[in-house]
Design an enzyme around this catalytic site. Structure first.
Site, mmCIF file in Angstrom:
data_model
loop_
_atom_site.group_PDB
_atom_site.id
_atom_site.type_symbol
_atom_site.label_atom_id
_atom_site.label_comp_id
_atom_site.label_asym_id
_atom_site.label_seq_id
_atom_site.Cartn_x
_atom_site.Cartn_y
_atom_site.Cartn_z
ATOM 1 N N TYR A 180 -96.464 8.080 -53.030
ATOM 2 C CA TYR A 180 -95.613 6.901 -52.838
ATOM 3 C C TYR A 180 -96.340 5.824 -52.045
ATOM 4 O O TYR A 180 -97.428 6.064 -51.503
ATOM 5 C CB TYR A 180 -94.297 7.283 -52.144
ATOM 6 C CG TYR A 180 -94.414 7.501 -50.643
ATOM 7 C CD1 TYR A 180 -94.992 8.641 -50.110
ATOM 8 C CD2 TYR A 180 -93.940 6.534 -49.750
ATOM 9 C CE1 TYR A 180 -95.082 8.835 -48.742
ATOM 10 C CE2 TYR A 180 -94.022 6.716 -48.372
ATOM 11 C CZ TYR A 180 -94.598 7.864 -47.874
ATOM 12 O OH TYR A 180 -94.696 8.043 -46.517
ATOM 13 N N LYS A 236 -100.986 9.972 -49.502
ATOM 14 C CA LYS A 236 -99.610 9.536 -49.211
ATOM 15 C C LYS A 236 -98.677 10.277 -50.156
ATOM 16 O O LYS A 236 -98.200 9.745 -51.159
ATOM 17 C CB LYS A 236 -99.499 8.002 -49.342
ATOM 18 C CG LYS A 236 -98.343 7.440 -48.493
ATOM 19 C CD LYS A 236 -98.522 5.965 -48.252
ATOM 20 C CE LYS A 236 -97.323 5.297 -47.612
ATOM 21 N NZ LYS A 236 -96.918 5.815 -46.317
ATOM 22 N N GLU A 270 -102.031 10.964 -35.340
ATOM 23 C CA GLU A 270 -101.296 9.725 -35.619
ATOM 24 C C GLU A 270 -99.836 9.964 -35.248
ATOM 25 O O GLU A 270 -99.510 11.021 -34.706
ATOM 26 C CB GLU A 270 -101.455 9.324 -37.093
ATOM 27 C CG GLU A 270 -100.947 10.369 -38.071
ATOM 28 C CD GLU A 270 -101.151 9.992 -39.539
ATOM 29 O OE1 GLU A 270 -101.277 8.806 -39.859
ATOM 30 O OE2 GLU A 270 -101.158 10.924 -40.369
ATOM 31 N N LEU A 327 -103.330 9.314 -42.293
ATOM 32 C CA LEU A 327 -103.243 8.353 -43.386
ATOM 33 C C LEU A 327 -103.989 7.097 -42.928
ATOM 34 O O LEU A 327 -103.749 6.607 -41.823
ATOM 35 C CB LEU A 327 -101.782 8.001 -43.692
ATOM 36 C CG LEU A 327 -101.636 7.047 -44.867
ATOM 37 C CD1 LEU A 327 -101.788 7.799 -46.186
ATOM 38 C CD2 LEU A 327 -100.300 6.332 -44.829
HETATM 39 N N1 PDD Z 1 -95.483 5.105 -43.364
HETATM 40 N N2 PDD Z 1 -99.393 7.298 -40.979
HETATM 41 C C1 PDD Z 1 -98.365 7.851 -41.635
HETATM 42 C C2 PDD Z 1 -98.179 9.326 -41.559
HETATM 43 C C3 PDD Z 1 -97.471 7.035 -42.364
HETATM 44 O O1 PDD Z 1 -96.453 7.588 -43.022
HETATM 45 C C4 PDD Z 1 -97.673 5.631 -42.381
HETATM 46 C C5 PDD Z 1 -96.793 4.705 -43.163
HETATM 47 C C6 PDD Z 1 -98.768 5.104 -41.671
HETATM 48 C C7 PDD Z 1 -99.074 3.629 -41.653
HETATM 49 O O2 PDD Z 1 -99.580 3.187 -42.887
HETATM 50 P P1 PDD Z 1 -99.384 1.673 -43.370
HETATM 51 O O3 PDD Z 1 -99.913 0.793 -42.297
HETATM 52 O O4 PDD Z 1 -100.163 1.600 -44.625
HETATM 53 O O5 PDD Z 1 -97.893 1.486 -43.584
HETATM 54 C C8 PDD Z 1 -99.605 5.972 -40.991
HETATM 55 C C9 PDD Z 1 -94.645 4.371 -44.292
HETATM 56 C C10 PDD Z 1 -94.372 2.976 -43.852
HETATM 57 C C11 PDD Z 1 -93.387 5.163 -44.585
HETATM 58 O O6 PDD Z 1 -93.528 6.349 -44.869
HETATM 59 O O7 PDD Z 1 -92.289 4.602 -44.574
#
Ligand code: PDD
Length: 292
Positions: free
Chosen positions: A30, A143, A175, A199
């Protein structure tokens, strides 16, 4: 209106099969894309990561990346999203339940949009986080739809009255449950390297780029929970949270409970990169419609 494969339809018109592998195995990938002023921010980076995630789980995307991008832009337009999110997931597809992936299975794409304001209060005032063990799998670079480890960590934080969970493996910070983590000590910004344990966030990359532009020293290196608790400033990043200061971790108050100067400098630079309507700094929805 939602997107089901390449069709725009209403949510109640879609039948989700019980044997969709996304449903039964979390077998799929996703993305969450931010929309600012009708413009999808860093769309190309999200599309590239979607492609990579799919490739890493051995899944072929049902349409070309360009096609998927155009469908998402149309969905944003149809729903007249001004400031909000686009969620897209692609599951492996439908097949009789079996751990083995059947040959010739067709992936299923679903996407929706939501109007969501920027979290201005949290961006200004910061959030509190708990520290908890990272119990997720060892391919956090994908992801994937499998988010139970993240969901459980978030739930634990919320039950304790905290906003987020910062995860660690044997006391080394990876993270947060749905965000990347940065700490600042003596002017140096530190964040976990982009490997299989985190991620590689699109916002993380944006922050690293801003830091480079501003000649701020950055070290992409794992740091311990002790180091984190002694940091001058801590912040988390994500598509929806942008750059959010962390002002309390467990019982430890960070930077007197306030957002710090380097965090604020990064936030201001980030703010300047947010697309204004039709300024051409990202894929402009209105521009792309005009092209058809
Ligand atoms: N989450 N790390 C994890 C585990 C995440 O699920 C996310 C993002 C990030 C940040 O990635 P980015 O800057 O590309 O959004 C880091 C999304 C927003 C979610 O699951 O809703």
């Amino acid at each position: 209106m939602i997107l089901f494969n390449n069709q725009f339809t209403e949510r109640d018109k879609v039948n989700i099969d019980m044997e969709d592998r996304g449903y039964q195995f979390g077998d799929g990938v996703y993305e969450v894309v931010r929309v600012y002023n009708g413009v999808c921010f860093r769309m190309e980076s999200h599309m590239a990561r979607l492609k990579r995630s799919a490739a890493e789980i051995g899944m072929t995307l049902p349409y070309s990346l360009e096609n998927i991008e155009q469908l998402l832009l149309k969905l944003v337009e149809k729903n007249a999203i001004h400031t909000g999110n686009v969620y897209i997931q692609i599951s492996r597809g439908v097949a009789p339940r079996d751990h083995q992936i059947p040959a010739n299975i067709t992936p299923i794409l679903l996407a929706n949009t939501k109007e969501v304001e920027r979290p201005i209060y949290k961006i200004k005032e910061g959030i509190s986080c708990i520290l908890t063990e990272d119990v997720r799998w060892l391919r956090c670079d994908i992801k994937s739809l499998n988010l139970l480890g993240s969901v459980m960590a978030t739930q634990k934080a919320n039950q304790l009255g905290y906003g987020e969970a910062i995860l660690h493996r044997r006391n080394m910070v990876t993270e947060a449950s749905s965000k990347n983590v940065f700490m600042i000590k003596d002017g140096t910004i530190k964040t976990h390297p982009a490997n299989h344990l985190i991620l590689d966030g699109i916002t993380r990359v944006e922050v690293l780029d801003i830091a480079k532009e501003k000649n701020l020293p950055v070290v992409e290196e794992a740091f311990s929970t002790d180091e984190l608790l002694q940091a001058d400033e801590v912040f988390v990043t994500s598509t929806t949270a942008e750059i959010t200061p962390v002002t309390k971790i467990d019982e430890t108050i960070i930077n007197k409970g306030q957002s710090g100067p380097i965090t604020q400098m990064l936030q201001q630079a980030f703010e300047q990169r947010i697309p204004k309507h039709g300024d051409g700094s990202s894929v402009s929805l209105f521009f792309s419609i005009g092209q058809k």
